[in-house]
Write a protein that holds these residues in place. Structure first.
Motif, PDB file in Angstrom:
ATOM      1  N   LEU A 108       0.834  -1.207   0.000  1.00 15.88           N
ATOM      2  CA  LEU A 108       0.000   0.000   0.000  1.00 15.88           C
ATOM      3  C   LEU A 108       0.870   1.259   0.000  1.00 15.88           C
ATOM      4  CD1 LEU A 108      -2.841  -0.791   2.550  1.00 15.88           C
ATOM      5  CD2 LEU A 108      -3.130  -0.235   0.156  1.00 15.88           C
ATOM      6  N   GLN A 109       0.412   2.247  -0.730  1.00 15.36           N
ATOM      7  CA  GLN A 109       1.091   3.544  -0.748  1.00 15.36           C
ATOM      8  C   GLN A 109       0.814   4.266   0.577  1.00 15.36           C
ATOM      9  OE1 GLN A 109       3.090   4.664  -3.142  1.00 15.36           O
ATOM     10  NE2 GLN A 109       2.767   2.760  -4.274  1.00 15.36           N
ATOM     11  N   PRO A 110       1.729   5.082   1.063  1.00 21.59           N
ATOM     12  CA  PRO A 110       1.513   5.801   2.330  1.00 21.59           C
ATOM     13  C   PRO A 110       0.268   6.692   2.309  1.00 21.59           C
ATOM     14  CG  PRO A 110       3.813   5.949   1.669  1.00 21.59           C
ATOM     15  CD  PRO A 110       3.088   5.285   0.547  1.00 21.59           C
ATOM     16  N   GLU A 111      -0.024   7.297   1.149  1.00 25.40           N
ATOM     17  CA  GLU A 111      -1.222   8.145   1.063  1.00 25.40           C
ATOM     18  C   GLU A 111      -2.487   7.308   1.222  1.00 25.40           C
ATOM     19  OE1 GLU A 111       0.862   8.105  -1.940  1.00 25.40           O
ATOM     20  OE2 GLU A 111       2.200   9.503  -0.926  1.00 25.40           O
ATOM     21  N   ASP A 112      -2.483   6.127   0.583  1.00 24.56           N
ATOM     22  CA  ASP A 112      -3.638   5.232   0.690  1.00 24.56           C
ATOM     23  C   ASP A 112      -3.828   4.746   2.125  1.00 24.56           C
ATOM     24  OD1 ASP A 112      -4.115   5.468  -2.026  1.00 24.56           O
ATOM     25  OD2 ASP A 112      -2.946   3.658  -2.525  1.00 24.56           O
ATOM     26  N   LYS A 113      -2.712   4.428   2.768  1.00 22.99           N
ATOM     27  CA  LYS A 113      -2.795   4.000   4.174  1.00 22.99           C
ATOM     28  C   LYS A 113      -3.389   5.114   5.032  1.00 22.99           C
ATOM     29  CE  LYS A 113       1.210   0.934   4.293  1.00 22.99           C
ATOM     30  NZ  LYS A 113       2.521   0.702   4.905  1.00 22.99           N
ATOM     31  N   LYS A 114      -2.883   6.316   4.805  1.00 17.77           N
ATOM     32  CA  LYS A 114      -3.319   7.461   5.610  1.00 17.77           C
ATOM     33  C   LYS A 114      -4.813   7.731   5.395  1.00 17.77           C
ATOM     34  CE  LYS A 114      -2.183  12.238   6.608  1.00 17.77           C
ATOM     35  NZ  LYS A 114      -1.339  13.375   6.291  1.00 17.77           N
ATOM     36  N   GLU A 115      -5.252   7.690   4.138  1.00 19.34           N
ATOM     37  CA  GLU A 115      -6.658   7.929   3.825  1.00 19.34           C
ATOM     38  C   GLU A 115      -7.546   6.848   4.434  1.00 19.34           C
ATOM     39  OE1 GLU A 115      -9.542   8.128  -0.091  1.00 19.34           O
ATOM     40  OE2 GLU A 115      -7.390   8.411  -0.343  1.00 19.34           O
ATOM     41  N   PHE A 116      -7.136   5.628   4.293  1.00 17.04           N
ATOM     42  CA  PHE A 116      -7.927   4.525   4.825  1.00 17.04           C
ATOM     43  C   PHE A 116      -7.978   4.572   6.358  1.00 17.04           C
ATOM     44  CE2 PHE A 116      -8.650   0.159   6.239  1.00 17.04           C
ATOM     45  CZ  PHE A 116      -9.816  -0.123   5.546  1.00 17.04           C
ATOM     46  N   LEU A 117      -6.860   4.838   6.988  1.00 15.71           N
ATOM     47  CA  LEU A 117      -6.829   4.893   8.454  1.00 15.71           C
ATOM     48  C   LEU A 117      -7.627   6.085   8.983  1.00 15.71           C
ATOM     49  CD1 LEU A 117      -3.163   3.758   9.149  1.00 15.71           C
ATOM     50  CD2 LEU A 117      -5.275   2.450   9.458  1.00 15.71           C
ATOM     51  N   SER A 118      -7.687   7.171   8.205  1.00 21.08           N
ATOM     52  CA  SER A 118      -8.516   8.302   8.642  1.00 21.08           C
ATOM     53  C   SER A 118      -9.999   7.928   8.601  1.00 21.08           C
ATOM     54  CB  SER A 118      -8.251   9.541   7.790  1.00 21.08           C
ATOM     55  OG  SER A 118      -8.756   9.369   6.487  1.00 21.08           O
ATOM     56  N   PHE A 119     -10.377   7.110   7.607  1.00 24.21           N
ATOM     57  CA  PHE A 119     -11.756   6.630   7.547  1.00 24.21           C
ATOM     58  C   PHE A 119     -12.058   5.711   8.739  1.00 24.21           C
ATOM     59  CE2 PHE A 119     -14.974   3.572   5.990  1.00 24.21           C
ATOM     60  CZ  PHE A 119     -16.016   4.474   5.822  1.00 24.21           C
ATOM     61  N   ILE A 120     -11.102   4.888   9.084  1.00 31.84           N
ATOM     62  CA  ILE A 120     -11.266   4.017  10.256  1.00 31.84           C
ATOM     63  C   ILE A 120     -11.382   4.870  11.523  1.00 31.84           C
ATOM     64  CG2 ILE A 120     -10.117   2.254  11.674  1.00 31.84           C
ATOM     65  CD1 ILE A 120     -11.319   1.139   9.112  1.00 31.84           C
ATOM     66  N   ASP A 121     -10.627   5.974  11.581  1.00 31.35           N
ATOM     67  CA  ASP A 121     -10.726   6.882  12.727  1.00 31.35           C
ATOM     68  C   ASP A 121     -12.116   7.518  12.822  1.00 31.35           C
ATOM     69  OD1 ASP A 121      -8.173   6.333  13.572  1.00 31.35           O
ATOM     70  OD2 ASP A 121      -7.269   8.085  12.576  1.00 31.35           O
ATOM     71  N   GLU A 122     -12.731   7.805  11.669  1.00 26.44           N
ATOM     72  CA  GLU A 122     -14.097   8.340  11.684  1.00 26.44           C
ATOM     73  C   GLU A 122     -15.066   7.322  12.283  1.00 26.44           C
ATOM     74  OE1 GLU A 122     -15.410   9.793   7.871  1.00 26.44           O
ATOM     75  OE2 GLU A 122     -13.527  10.889   7.572  1.00 26.44           O
ATOM     76  N   LEU A 123     -14.879   6.072  11.907  1.00 27.73           N
ATOM     77  CA  LEU A 123     -15.718   5.025  12.495  1.00 27.73           C
ATOM     78  C   LEU A 123     -15.452   4.887  13.993  1.00 27.73           C
ATOM     79  CD1 LEU A 123     -15.593   2.267   9.725  1.00 27.73           C
ATOM     80  CD2 LEU A 123     -17.567   3.644  10.403  1.00 27.73           C
ATOM     81  N   ASP A 124     -14.219   5.127  14.381  1.00 27.18           N
ATOM     82  CA  ASP A 124     -13.872   5.089  15.805  1.00 27.18           C
ATOM     83  C   ASP A 124     -14.563   6.233  16.552  1.00 27.18           C
ATOM     84  OD1 ASP A 124     -12.614   3.672  17.774  1.00 27.18           O
ATOM     85  OD2 ASP A 124     -10.761   4.853  17.690  1.00 27.18           O
ATOM     86  N   ASN A 125     -14.641   7.410  15.923  1.00 29.46           N
ATOM     87  CA  ASN A 125     -15.352   8.543  16.537  1.00 29.46           C
ATOM     88  C   ASN A 125     -16.846   8.241  16.657  1.00 29.46           C
ATOM     89  OD1 ASN A 125     -12.978  10.000  16.724  1.00 29.46           O
ATOM     90  ND2 ASN A 125     -13.307  11.093  14.809  1.00 29.46           N
ATOM     91  N   GLU A 126     -17.397   7.571  15.656  1.00 29.88           N
ATOM     92  CA  GLU A 126     -18.801   7.162  15.719  1.00 29.88           C
ATOM     93  C   GLU A 126     -19.010   6.190  16.883  1.00 29.88           C
ATOM     94  OE1 GLU A 126     -21.678   4.364  13.100  1.00 29.88           O
ATOM     95  OE2 GLU A 126     -20.575   5.894  11.981  1.00 29.88           O
ATOM     96  N   TYR A 127     -18.055   5.304  17.079  1.00 29.90           N
ATOM     97  CA  TYR A 127     -18.126   4.368  18.198  1.00 29.90           C
ATOM     98  C   TYR A 127     -18.132   5.125  19.535  1.00 29.90           C
ATOM     99  CZ  TYR A 127     -16.133   1.532  21.909  1.00 29.90           C
ATOM    100  OH  TYR A 127     -15.875   0.952  23.111  1.00 29.90           O
ATOM    101  N   GLU A 128     -17.279   6.132  19.662  1.00 26.55           N
ATOM    102  CA  GLU A 128     -17.234   6.913  20.906  1.00 26.55           C
ATOM    103  C   GLU A 128     -18.564   7.622  21.161  1.00 26.55           C
ATOM    104  OE1 GLU A 128     -14.943   6.849  23.232  1.00 26.55           O
ATOM    105  OE2 GLU A 128     -13.667   5.525  22.049  1.00 26.55           O
ATOM    106  N   ALA A 129     -19.201   8.114  20.089  1.00 26.71           N
ATOM    107  CA  ALA A 129     -20.512   8.758  20.243  1.00 26.71           C
ATOM    108  C   ALA A 129     -21.550   7.741  20.717  1.00 26.71           C
ATOM    109  CB  ALA A 129     -20.943   9.399  18.928  1.00 26.71           C
ATOM    110  N   LEU A 130     -21.491   6.536  20.169  1.00 25.11           N
ATOM    111  CA  LEU A 130     -22.424   5.484  20.608  1.00 25.11           C
ATOM    112  C   LEU A 130     -22.182   5.114  22.065  1.00 25.11           C
ATOM    113  CD1 LEU A 130     -22.391   3.183  17.466  1.00 25.11           C
ATOM    114  CD2 LEU A 130     -24.335   4.498  18.327  1.00 25.11           C
ATOM    115  N   LYS A 131     -20.931   5.079  22.435  1.00 26.76           N
ATOM    116  CA  LYS A 131     -20.580   4.746  23.824  1.00 26.76           C
ATOM    117  C   LYS A 131     -21.113   5.829  24.776  1.00 26.76           C
ATOM    118  CE  LYS A 131     -16.507   3.140  26.302  1.00 26.76           C
ATOM    119  NZ  LYS A 131     -15.063   2.971  26.232  1.00 26.76           N
ATOM    120  N   LEU A 132     -21.042   7.082  24.348  1.00 27.74           N
ATOM    121  CA  LEU A 132     -21.571   8.187  25.155  1.00 27.74           C
ATOM    122  C   LEU A 132     -23.094   8.066  25.291  1.00 27.74           C
ATOM    123  CD1 LEU A 132     -20.959  10.863  26.621  1.00 27.74           C
ATOM    124  CD2 LEU A 132     -21.338  12.012  24.435  1.00 27.74           C
ATOM    125  N   GLU A 133     -23.770   7.702  24.206  1.00 27.63           N
ATOM    126  CA  GLU A 133     -25.213   7.497  24.275  1.00 27.63           C
ATOM    127  C   GLU A 133     -25.556   6.352  25.227  1.00 27.63           C
ATOM    128  OE1 GLU A 133     -27.488   7.286  20.656  1.00 27.63           O
ATOM    129  OE2 GLU A 133     -26.054   8.604  19.655  1.00 27.63           O
TER     130      GLU A 133
END
Length: 179
Positions: A108-133
């Motif tokens: 994987l190219q570093p840019e692709d890794k970074k983009e994909f991991l940022s998307f995973i981080d968004e899902l992680d933020n969604e998880y934190e919101a669910l945990k708060l609820e």
């Protein structure tokens, strides 16, 4: 003018001669008023003791009922938190392993890794919101299901990415891959 008005004006001073004795009038009114006798039942010490005992029993009952409902609520919250902890332990291990595989993948190219991991981080933020609820004690079953789906989606996305990388075709000798 009437004769009566004329008479009143002419004899005005005679009317002022007799003043009402207020004290006599008030005494006369007081003598006609019947003062009701108070009910001695309310003054009874036995009734006061009985009322105090009833108030005390009512207060203790309300206190006990509130403690029982708090205890039941705490038991439900502990059960939900234990379930959430078990889910977190299981899925966090899977997700972190998959993320580590993406980070360590040389194809994987570093840019692709970074983009994909940022998307995973968004899902992680969604998880934190669910945990708060979940802590707000909304509908816990649906939130737990949403948390599990969030974890599953992350794992599925990572697995799909890794499959695509491993199945990609080599274009040139300079190690470029098409996803």
């Amino acid at each position: 003018m009437d004769d009566l008005e004329k008479y009143i004006k002419e004899n005005k001073l005679l009317f002022d001669e007799h003043k009402a004795d207020r004290s006599k009038m008030w005494d006369n009114i007081e003598s006609r008023i019947e003062i009701p006798k108070s009910n001695r039942l309310w003054r009874s010490p036995l009734l006061k003791i009985a009322a105090s005992i009833l108030i005390l029993i009512g207060g203790v009952s309300i206190y006990k009922l509130s403690n029982i409902s708090d205890f039941n609520q705490n038991q439900q919250n502990n059960t939900v938190h234990n379930e959430l902890h078990d889910i977190d332990t299981y899925y966090k291990g899977l997700v972190s392993l998959q993320v580590q595989l993406v980070k360590n993948n040389q194809k994987l190219q570093p840019e692709d890794k970074k983009e994909f991991l940022s998307f995973i981080d968004e899902l992680d933020n969604e998880y934190e919101a669910l945990k708060l609820e979940m802590t707000k004690n909304l509908n816990n079953e649906y939130i737990l299901e949403a948390i599990i789906n969030n974890y599953k989606k992350r794992i599925e996305l990572i697995e799909n990415l890794l499959k695509q990388v491993n199945n990609s075709k080599k274009l040139n000798s300079n190690e470029d891959y098409i996803l």
